[in-house]
Enzyme design. Sequence first.
Site, PDB file in Angstrom:
ATOM      1  N   ASN A 240       0.357   0.342   6.182  1.00 35.10           N
ATOM      2  CA  ASN A 240       0.798  -0.604   5.166  1.00 35.10           C
ATOM      3  C   ASN A 240       1.393  -1.785   5.907  1.00 35.10           C
ATOM      4  O   ASN A 240       2.284  -1.628   6.722  1.00 35.10           O
ATOM      5  CB  ASN A 240       1.857   0.038   4.257  1.00 35.10           C
ATOM      6  CG  ASN A 240       2.395  -0.971   3.249  1.00 35.10           C
ATOM      7  OD1 ASN A 240       1.693  -1.914   2.892  1.00 35.10           O
ATOM      8  ND2 ASN A 240       3.624  -0.790   2.821  1.00 35.10           N
ATOM      9  N   GLY A 241       0.872  -2.991   5.666  1.00 35.75           N
ATOM     10  CA  GLY A 241       1.386  -4.178   6.350  1.00 35.75           C
ATOM     11  C   GLY A 241       0.231  -5.075   6.745  1.00 35.75           C
ATOM     12  O   GLY A 241      -0.907  -4.889   6.309  1.00 35.75           O
TER      13      GLY A 241
ATOM     14  N   CYS B 259       0.882  -1.172   0.000  1.00 32.31           N
ATOM     15  CA  CYS B 259       0.000   0.000   0.000  1.00 32.31           C
ATOM     16  C   CYS B 259       0.916   1.217   0.000  1.00 32.31           C
ATOM     17  O   CYS B 259       2.109   1.104   0.226  1.00 32.31           O
ATOM     18  CB  CYS B 259      -0.862   0.031   1.256  1.00 32.31           C
ATOM     19  SG  CYS B 259      -1.923  -1.395   1.392  1.00 32.31           S
TER      20      CYS B 259
ATOM     21  N   ARG C 277       2.005   1.131  -6.072  1.00 27.76           N
ATOM     22  CA  ARG C 277       2.121   0.215  -4.925  1.00 27.76           C
ATOM     23  C   ARG C 277       0.796  -0.472  -4.631  1.00 27.76           C
ATOM     24  O   ARG C 277       0.750  -1.496  -3.947  1.00 27.76           O
ATOM     25  CB  ARG C 277       2.583   0.971  -3.695  1.00 27.76           C
ATOM     26  CG  ARG C 277       3.972   1.563  -3.776  1.00 27.76           C
ATOM     27  CD  ARG C 277       4.297   2.370  -2.529  1.00 27.76           C
ATOM     28  NE  ARG C 277       4.374   1.493  -1.387  1.00 27.76           N
ATOM     29  CZ  ARG C 277       5.514   0.918  -0.983  1.00 27.76           C
ATOM     30  NH1 ARG C 277       6.621   1.134  -1.643  1.00 27.76           N
ATOM     31  NH2 ARG C 277       5.535   0.131   0.059  1.00 27.76           N
TER      32      ARG C 277
ATOM     33  N   HIS D 180       7.374 -35.867 -19.566  1.00 27.45           N
ATOM     34  CA  HIS D 180       7.086 -36.461 -18.236  1.00 27.45           C
ATOM     35  C   HIS D 180       5.734 -35.995 -17.711  1.00 27.45           C
ATOM     36  O   HIS D 180       5.543 -35.906 -16.504  1.00 27.45           O
ATOM     37  CB  HIS D 180       8.213 -36.095 -17.276  1.00 27.45           C
ATOM     38  CG  HIS D 180       9.545 -36.599 -17.732  1.00 27.45           C
ATOM     39  ND1 HIS D 180       9.859 -37.939 -17.775  1.00 27.45           N
ATOM     40  CD2 HIS D 180      10.618 -35.951 -18.252  1.00 27.45           C
ATOM     41  CE1 HIS D 180      11.089 -38.099 -18.236  1.00 27.45           C
ATOM     42  NE2 HIS D 180      11.579 -36.909 -18.544  1.00 27.45           N
TER      43      HIS D 180
ATOM     44  N   GLU E 207       9.817 -16.626 -17.366  1.00 25.14           N
ATOM     45  CA  GLU E 207       9.584 -15.171 -17.352  1.00 25.14           C
ATOM     46  C   GLU E 207       8.563 -14.778 -18.416  1.00 25.14           C
ATOM     47  O   GLU E 207       7.676 -13.968 -18.163  1.00 25.14           O
ATOM     48  CB  GLU E 207      10.900 -14.433 -17.558  1.00 25.14           C
ATOM     49  CG  GLU E 207      10.788 -12.924 -17.663  1.00 25.14           C
ATOM     50  CD  GLU E 207      10.203 -12.252 -16.426  1.00 25.14           C
ATOM     51  OE1 GLU E 207      10.082 -12.916 -15.365  1.00 25.14           O
ATOM     52  OE2 GLU E 207       9.815 -11.069 -16.532  1.00 25.14           O
TER      53      GLU E 207
ATOM     54  N   GLU F 291       0.530 -12.058 -16.011  1.00 27.19           N
ATOM     55  CA  GLU F 291       0.253 -10.873 -15.173  1.00 27.19           C
ATOM     56  C   GLU F 291      -0.274  -9.699 -15.988  1.00 27.19           C
ATOM     57  O   GLU F 291      -0.907  -8.805 -15.444  1.00 27.19           O
ATOM     58  CB  GLU F 291       1.475 -10.478 -14.365  1.00 27.19           C
ATOM     59  CG  GLU F 291       2.686 -10.062 -15.138  1.00 27.19           C
ATOM     60  CD  GLU F 291       3.846  -9.685 -14.206  1.00 27.19           C
ATOM     61  OE1 GLU F 291       3.618  -9.272 -13.065  1.00 27.19           O
ATOM     62  OE2 GLU F 291       4.988  -9.816 -14.644  1.00 27.19           O
TER      63      GLU F 291
ATOM     64  N   LYS G 201       5.012 -12.930 -17.614  1.00 28.00           N
ATOM     65  CA  LYS G 201       4.597 -11.668 -18.260  1.00 28.00           C
ATOM     66  C   LYS G 201       3.219 -11.807 -18.866  1.00 28.00           C
ATOM     67  O   LYS G 201       2.358 -10.945 -18.698  1.00 28.00           O
ATOM     68  CB  LYS G 201       5.623 -11.288 -19.351  1.00 28.00           C
ATOM     69  CG  LYS G 201       6.929 -10.788 -18.811  1.00 28.00           C
ATOM     70  CD  LYS G 201       6.828  -9.346 -18.391  1.00 28.00           C
ATOM     71  CE  LYS G 201       7.174  -8.934 -17.001  1.00 28.00           C
ATOM     72  NZ  LYS G 201       7.578  -9.727 -15.967  1.00 28.00           N
TER      73      LYS G 201
ATOM     74  N   LYS H 133       3.239  -3.228  -7.358  1.00 27.97           N
ATOM     75  CA  LYS H 133       4.625  -3.182  -7.819  1.00 27.97           C
ATOM     76  C   LYS H 133       5.596  -3.694  -6.775  1.00 27.97           C
ATOM     77  O   LYS H 133       6.580  -4.325  -7.087  1.00 27.97           O
ATOM     78  CB  LYS H 133       5.002  -1.750  -8.202  1.00 27.97           C
ATOM     79  CG  LYS H 133       6.399  -1.611  -8.778  1.00 27.97           C
ATOM     80  CD  LYS H 133       6.543  -2.361 -10.084  1.00 27.97           C
ATOM     81  CE  LYS H 133       7.922  -2.251 -10.663  1.00 27.97           C
ATOM     82  NZ  LYS H 133       8.101  -3.172 -11.798  1.00 27.97           N
TER      83      LYS H 133
ATOM     84  N   TRP I 144      -3.760  -1.827  -1.402  1.00 27.68           N
ATOM     85  CA  TRP I 144      -3.772  -3.129  -2.074  1.00 27.68           C
ATOM     86  C   TRP I 144      -4.318  -4.067  -1.008  1.00 27.68           C
ATOM     87  O   TRP I 144      -3.662  -4.353  -0.005  1.00 27.68           O
ATOM     88  CB  TRP I 144      -2.355  -3.528  -2.498  1.00 27.68           C
ATOM     89  CG  TRP I 144      -2.325  -4.802  -3.269  1.00 27.68           C
ATOM     90  CD1 TRP I 144      -2.500  -4.953  -4.609  1.00 27.68           C
ATOM     91  CD2 TRP I 144      -2.119  -6.128  -2.740  1.00 27.68           C
ATOM     92  NE1 TRP I 144      -2.395  -6.272  -4.964  1.00 27.68           N
ATOM     93  CE2 TRP I 144      -2.173  -7.013  -3.835  1.00 27.68           C
ATOM     94  CE3 TRP I 144      -1.890  -6.648  -1.480  1.00 27.68           C
ATOM     95  CZ2 TRP I 144      -2.014  -8.398  -3.691  1.00 27.68           C
ATOM     96  CZ3 TRP I 144      -1.733  -8.010  -1.325  1.00 27.68           C
ATOM     97  CH2 TRP I 144      -1.791  -8.867  -2.428  1.00 27.68           C
TER      98      TRP I 144
HETATM   99  C1  AGP Z   1       7.413  -8.900 -12.075  1.00 27.00           C
HETATM  100  O1  AGP Z   1       6.796  -8.713 -13.369  1.00 27.00           O
HETATM  101  C2  AGP Z   1       6.388  -9.038 -11.007  1.00 27.00           C
HETATM  102  N1  AGP Z   1       5.676  -7.803 -10.918  1.00 27.00           N
HETATM  103  C3  AGP Z   1       6.876  -9.582  -9.684  1.00 27.00           C
HETATM  104  O2  AGP Z   1       7.080 -10.957  -9.890  1.00 27.00           O
HETATM  105  C4  AGP Z   1       8.178  -9.003  -9.111  1.00 27.00           C
HETATM  106  O3  AGP Z   1       9.268  -9.389  -9.898  1.00 27.00           O
HETATM  107  C5  AGP Z   1       8.367  -9.581  -7.701  1.00 27.00           C
HETATM  108  O4  AGP Z   1       7.286  -9.149  -6.922  1.00 27.00           O
HETATM  109  C6  AGP Z   1       9.685  -9.169  -7.050  1.00 27.00           C
HETATM  110  O5  AGP Z   1       9.710  -7.778  -6.899  1.00 27.00           O
HETATM  111  P1  AGP Z   1      11.134  -7.090  -6.526  1.00 27.00           P
HETATM  112  O6  AGP Z   1      12.045  -7.345  -7.684  1.00 27.00           O
HETATM  113  O7  AGP Z   1      10.807  -5.637  -6.336  1.00 27.00           O
HETATM  114  O8  AGP Z   1      11.631  -7.750  -5.276  1.00 27.00           O
END
Ligand code: AGP
Length: 605
Positions: free
Chosen positions: A98-99, A2, A27, A501, A478, A485, A482, A600, A74
């Site tokens: 936040n937490g 947050c 955030r 397998h 990766e 998400e 992408k 983020k 969030w």
């Molecule tokens: C990446 O596309 C994602 N948004 C997420 O997996 C991110 O890489 C992960 O949360 C780690 O974040 P950081 O690199 O800020 O630690």
Amino acid sequence: MCGIIGIASNKPVSINIINSLKKLEYRGYDSAGLATLNNSQINEKKCSGRVDELEKILFKNPSEGNIGIGHVRWATHGVPNIINAHPHSSEKVSVVHNGIIENSDELKKDLEIKGFKFKSQTDTEVITLLVTQFLEKSEPLEAVFKTLRKLKGSFALGIIFKNFSDIIVGARRGSPLAVGYSNEENYLGSDSYALKSMTNKISYLDDGELCMLTKSDIAFYDVNLKKINKKIYTVSDDENISDKGDYKNFMSKEIFEQASTIKKCLNEYTDSIKKDINIYNFPIEPKQINKIILIGCGTAYHSCLVAKYWLEELTTIDVEIDIASEFRYRNIKFNPKNLYIFVSQSGETADTAAALDICKKNKVKTCSIVNVVESTIARSSDWVLPIHAGPEIGVASTKAFLGQLIVLYILSLKLSKVRGDIDKNKYDEYLRNLHKLPESIKNTFKLENEIQLMAKEFLDANGSMFLGRGSSFPIALEGALKLKELSYLHAEGYPAGEMKHGPLALIEEGLPVIVIAPKDKYYEKTLSNTQEVIARGGKIFFITDNKKRLLSTNIRYRLRVPRIDNLLSPLLLTIPLQLLAYHVALLKDCDIDKPRNLAKSVTVE
Ligand code: AGP
């Protein structure tokens, strides 16, 4: 995950709070709110949805006051709606948090027995009512201090008080909190990014610490409420960060600036005169390093997976990798000759920070590879290697991933050289190849038109598979991440050699299968795996750097990235996958920079 802002000023604060919340939306963005104090009245305004909604509410019904707090959420406890949006206020205080408060249920029961009434489903409201309770007999700072001792879990807090119209109290445990200094006003924020448009003088609270701001002063207190001093950092100015320029969104800007961010990173770490890599102050004598353990989450974890191949190829060092949320609960056998490397774009990811803390408690040497050098993880590490990618605003990580990769590669190469694991000629050759990368990245962008056409084939598919071997396997992971998400479509990354397998059962007529196959030692094997998929009707999207064309009707698309040293091919092979996910998400009209359900920086477990 947050965002928090607080401002104590000699002039009205609501507009600056709104502007800061807009910078913090990366955030978390499922609801927002603010509270100001005016004539000993708490004016609370909240909305579900984006900060723009809150701005409209304020336009119709302004909130006066020279002191205030704001929040973008969030959701962790309670659905995203107005009631659960922060701040959470009582008749005496207003709180943004936040937490996660892990014992909120039992605290709520105790407070209800004492007659307190809850309005929301959130854990945060227990903080509001505990402070309200303690204010009966204590001053604000003492009331907050007593409250914190009741809490289990993590928090970054901003609190204003109805009967104390000139102070904001902040506190931190596990979630980041920064303060900013200016003339005739001071600030509280989740991170320096939210404060940078108002000041570049920043201090950071450490876990257990509290602060009390007025418009003219900031006081800090330790875990025993003893006054302490904190270092004031002058933070870097983020050039044109809030400006997307001609780009439609931050993610496209961040994809297409990768050639320049990689070039900037290479300039930071390589010396073209000495023809060497400028990495020296290793926390362990390189020849004494027994093992390297690489730790991260999500995309950052994928960069660790790629680095394992590089370190194994270039050095004789034993390498392990782990997901931070797993590492932090393992029964680790720590060894002082091991180097623990934490990869994190934000430098605030809770699981990664917790894993780092465990290493610090066990007195082993740590290194962090981050994009935010003022972050918690960077400040807690023995050694920091910045990726110099510039602020990454798109929630889906792109330029930071390539930045993580290039720093991990440069570190692997330097270790190899100083340990004598490769000879000087080979080292010089690898260095020369490095400097071809920015131009090769630029040339890879030329594939965008083809990728735009490819994207259409994913819209109605029942999911997709991404396959690769060796260092292309993490790139498959990766690419799948992408696509998931950004477009919310099912996608799975898998080692190409593992399909037989079990996952081969997923292959049905027309299923899109992206095969990542640079001309390396795995190429022929990956071709065989591709044939296995074709034989079962899979529709192949083949990404390679091999000039030789494949003869098969079921190769639906063949994308050729520029040929570069095999060790560096993961960086180029990533770019078509970033563009594919981007264009599928565009076709689906998804929110490119703020995908649903995500944030983020994941600063809770
Ligand atoms: C990446 O596309 C994602 N948004 C997420 O997996 C991110 O890489 C992960 O949360 C780690 O974040 P950081 O690199 O800020 O630690």
